[in-house]
Write a protein that holds these residues in place. Sequence first.
Motif, short mmCIF file in Angstrom:
data_model
loop_
_atom_site.label_atom_id
_atom_site.label_comp_id
_atom_site.label_asym_id
_atom_site.label_seq_id
_atom_site.Cartn_x
_atom_site.Cartn_y
_atom_site.Cartn_z
N ASN A 191 0.82 -1.19 0.00
CA ASN A 191 0.00 0.00 0.00
C ASN A 191 0.87 1.26 0.00
O ASN A 191 0.63 2.19 0.76
CB ASN A 191 -0.86 -0.04 1.26
N ILE A 192 1.90 1.25 -0.85
CA ILE A 192 2.90 2.31 -0.78
C ILE A 192 2.33 3.67 -1.20
O ILE A 192 1.65 3.79 -2.21
CB ILE A 192 4.11 1.95 -1.67
N THR A 193 2.60 4.67 -0.39
CA THR A 193 2.24 6.04 -0.76
C THR A 193 3.53 6.84 -0.86
O THR A 193 4.38 6.77 0.03
CB THR A 193 1.35 6.68 0.32
N LEU A 194 3.66 7.60 -1.92
CA LEU A 194 4.81 8.46 -2.07
C LEU A 194 4.44 9.87 -1.64
O LEU A 194 3.32 10.32 -1.86
CB LEU A 194 5.30 8.46 -3.52
N VAL A 195 5.37 10.55 -1.02
CA VAL A 195 5.11 11.90 -0.55
C VAL A 195 6.15 12.84 -1.12
O VAL A 195 7.34 12.53 -1.09
CB VAL A 195 5.18 11.99 1.00
N LYS A 196 5.72 13.94 -1.69
CA LYS A 196 6.68 14.96 -2.11
C LYS A 196 6.32 16.27 -1.42
O LYS A 196 5.14 16.65 -1.38
CB LYS A 196 6.68 15.12 -3.62
N GLN A 197 7.30 16.93 -0.87
CA GLN A 197 7.04 18.14 -0.09
C GLN A 197 8.10 19.20 -0.33
O GLN A 197 9.27 18.88 -0.56
CB GLN A 197 7.05 17.77 1.39
N LYS A 198 7.68 20.46 -0.30
CA LYS A 198 8.61 21.57 -0.45
C LYS A 198 8.10 22.71 0.41
O LYS A 198 6.90 22.88 0.57
CB LYS A 198 8.64 22.00 -1.92
N VAL A 199 9.02 23.48 0.98
CA VAL A 199 8.61 24.65 1.76
C VAL A 199 9.03 25.91 1.00
O VAL A 199 10.20 26.07 0.64
CB VAL A 199 9.24 24.62 3.17
N PHE A 200 8.06 26.77 0.72
CA PHE A 200 8.32 28.03 0.04
C PHE A 200 8.32 29.16 1.07
O PHE A 200 7.40 29.24 1.89
CB PHE A 200 7.22 28.32 -0.99
N LYS A 201 9.31 30.02 1.01
CA LYS A 201 9.31 31.17 1.90
C LYS A 201 8.71 32.35 1.16
O LYS A 201 9.17 32.71 0.07
CB LYS A 201 10.73 31.49 2.35
N VAL A 202 7.71 32.97 1.76
CA VAL A 202 6.97 34.05 1.11
C VAL A 202 7.13 35.33 1.90
O VAL A 202 6.95 35.33 3.12
CB VAL A 202 5.47 33.69 1.02
N PHE A 203 7.47 36.42 1.23
CA PHE A 203 7.62 37.69 1.94
C PHE A 203 6.64 38.74 1.42
O PHE A 203 6.41 38.83 0.22
CB PHE A 203 9.05 38.24 1.79
N ARG A 235 3.32 29.18 -7.85
CA ARG A 235 4.28 30.18 -8.32
C ARG A 235 3.60 31.23 -9.20
O ARG A 235 3.97 32.40 -9.19
CB ARG A 235 5.42 29.51 -9.09
N LYS A 236 2.60 30.79 -9.98
CA LYS A 236 1.88 31.74 -10.82
C LYS A 236 1.12 32.74 -9.96
O LYS A 236 1.10 33.93 -10.25
CB LYS A 236 0.91 30.97 -11.73
N ILE A 237 0.50 32.25 -8.89
CA ILE A 237 -0.31 33.12 -8.03
C ILE A 237 0.56 34.05 -7.19
O ILE A 237 0.28 35.23 -7.05
CB ILE A 237 -1.23 32.26 -7.11
N LEU A 238 1.64 33.52 -6.63
CA LEU A 238 2.43 34.31 -5.68
C LEU A 238 3.61 35.04 -6.31
O LEU A 238 4.15 35.98 -5.72
CB LEU A 238 2.91 33.42 -4.53
N GLY A 239 3.99 34.62 -7.52
CA GLY A 239 5.05 35.31 -8.24
C GLY A 239 6.31 35.45 -7.41
O GLY A 239 6.70 34.54 -6.68
N CYS A 240 6.92 36.64 -7.51
CA CYS A 240 8.21 36.82 -6.85
C CYS A 240 8.06 37.13 -5.36
O CYS A 240 9.05 37.49 -4.73
CB CYS A 240 9.05 37.86 -7.57
N CYS A 241 6.84 36.99 -4.81
CA CYS A 241 6.73 37.04 -3.35
C CYS A 241 7.36 35.80 -2.72
O CYS A 241 7.73 35.81 -1.56
CB CYS A 241 5.27 37.18 -2.91
N ILE A 242 7.46 34.72 -3.52
CA ILE A 242 8.23 33.56 -3.07
C ILE A 242 9.70 33.89 -3.28
O ILE A 242 10.13 34.18 -4.39
CB ILE A 242 7.89 32.30 -3.89
N TYR A 243 10.47 33.88 -2.20
CA TYR A 243 11.88 34.23 -2.41
C TYR A 243 12.81 33.03 -2.26
O TYR A 243 13.99 33.12 -2.60
CB TYR A 243 12.30 35.39 -1.50
N SER A 244 12.29 31.92 -1.75
CA SER A 244 13.18 30.77 -1.57
C SER A 244 12.38 29.48 -1.47
O SER A 244 11.27 29.47 -0.95
CB SER A 244 14.02 30.97 -0.30
N LEU A 251 16.59 35.70 3.47
CA LEU A 251 16.66 36.91 2.64
C LEU A 251 18.08 37.48 2.65
O LEU A 251 18.60 37.90 1.62
CB LEU A 251 15.68 37.96 3.15
N GLU A 252 18.71 37.51 3.84
CA GLU A 252 20.04 38.12 3.92
C GLU A 252 21.08 37.29 3.15
O GLU A 252 22.02 37.85 2.59
CB GLU A 252 20.47 38.35 5.37
N ALA A 253 20.88 35.97 3.09
CA ALA A 253 21.81 35.12 2.34
C ALA A 253 21.65 35.37 0.84
O ALA A 253 22.63 35.45 0.10
CB ALA A 253 21.58 33.65 2.66
#
Lengths: 417, 417
Positions: A171-183, A241-250, A256-258
């Motif tokens: 019953n294998i389930t695959l998980v894909k996850q990413k964290v977007f930083k939004v400013f 990404r289409k909705i938030l555009g460049c408000c996603i910075y990472s 941000l400082e890096a």
Amino acid sequence: MIGEIIAIGNELTSGRILNSTSYFAASHLYAAGHEIAAMATIGDEPQMIGKALRESVERADFVVVTGGLGPTNDDMTNAAVADALNLPTILYPEIFDKIKQSQSFKEMPSLEKLAWLPSGAEILKPGDKIAGYLLVYHEKPIFFLPGVPHQMRELMLDRVIPRLASWGGNNITLVKQKVFKVFGLPESMLQEMLADLEKSNQKLRIGYYPNAAEVHLSLTVRGRTHEETETQFSQGEASIRKILGCCIYSDDGDTLEAIVGRSLKEQKKTLALAESCTGGLLAHHITLIAGSSDYFLGGIVAYANRVKEEILHVRTDTLENCGAVSQETAREMALGVKKITGADLALAITGIAGPDGGSPEKPVGTVCFAVASRGTTLSFRFHFNGNRNTVQTKAAMTGLDLLRRHLHGLDFIDSGW
Amino acid sequence: MIGEIIAIGNELTSGRILNSTSYFAASHLYAAGHEIAAMATIGDEPQMIGKALRESVERADFVVVTGGLGPTNDDMTNAAVADALNLPTILYPEIFDKIKQSQSFKEMPSLEKLAWLPSGAEILKPGDKIAGYLLVYHEKPIFFLPGVPHQMRELMLDRVIPRLASWGGNNITLVKQKVFKVFGLPESMLQEMLADLEKSNQKLRIGYYPNAAEVHLSLTVRGRTHEETETQFSQGEASIRKILGCCIYSDDGDTLEAIVGRSLKEQKKTLALAESCTGGLLAHHITLIAGSSDYFLGGIVAYANRVKEEILHVRTDTLENCGAVSQETAREMALGVKKITGADLALAITGIAGPDGGSPEKPVGTVCFAVASRGTTLSFRFHFNGNRNTVQTKAAMTGLDLLRRHLHGLDFIDSGW
């Protein structure tokens, strides 16, 4: 799956140390699609540990236990497990061999304890120094992780989450996850912007984690096949990404400082700052980065008007006619610090952090910014909600974001939140 | 007494919010002489809440429950209590009257829920807006507190700790506690300095809570009579003060920046800063205080040597012969910023925060300071252990402590840790 988390240690129950490991585990398990029904924190008491473990295993689909795996007398986890689950503790020769070779073994023979584990334990990182194992009890996984936060985090991300994702045989389930930083967008606005997407695609699980002046957004997709998971995930990511555009910075944990620092370095530009209401907080963020002396020349914290005039050469006229908190003053501060330091790029911040100093035209939270580069100077006026400290934090981070947008040639936002 | 803590809320079990209230409760209960056997965190699930509550009440002498007291649908605590302890929920007219008078009641009639409490509940702050009550079940106290951290803290300190201290009818125990903030001594050295005192007087209970660059030290005394408690406590406090001297900077929660600010205001002195390795962090701390514009003129973050030379007028000779990180350079930076701002008092910091830039004579962590006032300039050299961020924090806080010692006419320390 429904899980429970048990953290062990007197340093936690006596309030000597804040339990951040359970928080870390819960947030990442939740983002990976699991539910945490309960978290327990228990002192170094084998009987109580054993009881909690038995109960959790009975109720939940999986259990994560942190702490109590070390070599000292108050590290009780293995003994409690043996007792509670009726599993004898046995010597793992491959671990003991490594311990015997280590320098510290001579001074601390009690390290041998680390090689005695409950029978059936599967080492999570074989050959590594990090303690941590998996026990399967009544077909349910129980993960035992060290209490040391960075070790626990490493095993959580590299071992526990992936193992749970594929738990259950066929019953294998695959998980894909990413964290977007939004400013630059508050949590409520983000939720509104993504509401339709969430409604139209039930496969996307989106988590919102406000973090100081920004929001960290996690996207999780679970699928039956590698292809299904990947397709769903890329579609979801593209929509976000289409909705938030460049408000996603990472999307890789960068700060941000890096990002600003790296861009300055790549573009071979130097930076100078002129700060009023943020009182050095932006300069502090810039200098958190090792190697920032390569691009950061320095800054002026111009708190008194006299410092604005005498050091930054803001004109008395401007201060009198437009006020210390104005886009005009910000412009002259930026140009001033650029000139006296010889920097390629300069940013200025002047505002009213409060609680006093506001007026109907310029209420507390009004902050003006200017970015001066070769040839052009842009100025902005924002309004930030919150107390003094919040306004200072939002203003400093907005300064960093303005620098990022300038360096990457992105559109500017000009509002506040 | 042996207690347990239960925190309620999906925001905690999903890892959206770090549970700092249980930590706060545990540390203060521990310091007041109690022992916390276990802490549980549970989602908004009445059955699980009820089960945890029943078990805790059975095991422990007292229970503290936080969260789930609000007006919304996911606030389940009262329902769970009624169910688990078999206590009907009844309307408290004095609370409902107050709710009906409030503006928000018209928009949010669900607020009525706040007036329904388990029968027998004793309101902890009658007449106040803060929810929270005490139930006595099988002669054991169960405290129900709000999950909002500042409300929970207030009730914990003002109500829970005092009530527990006098719990048990004839068997009254009085507790007196104070928290001392200590700067400039690491935890291990503090423990060593106070080891004899702890051994010679078993009545004194001393807790150590490292907090960023400082240690918070709690002294707790328990006695049978008011007189006994007071006498023991004043003897204990006097001994601690004798041993630690002016390393104790506060016993009422004040921060270093607040103390420095107040002294500057009282002495009608203005301050300016010149920072290199701390990159504005000290200026940021100074400007955290509302009203700091009364005494803080501004600062120079002199990261590049050219800024040290051209703005602060540090001599090229000094930089070349003594180095940017030297007591001489610190002196000239302090004198420079004092002169250009016209401040009464100036502090300079220059050091090597790392990870690069160290040498055998000046390893990473070397930080030089200078304090320039009318007539005299003193300089210091410290060495701090830790990574870049730790060195920056220790250096900035040491700068604040040097200002405190200067303003209060105290001896200086000159070492590091």
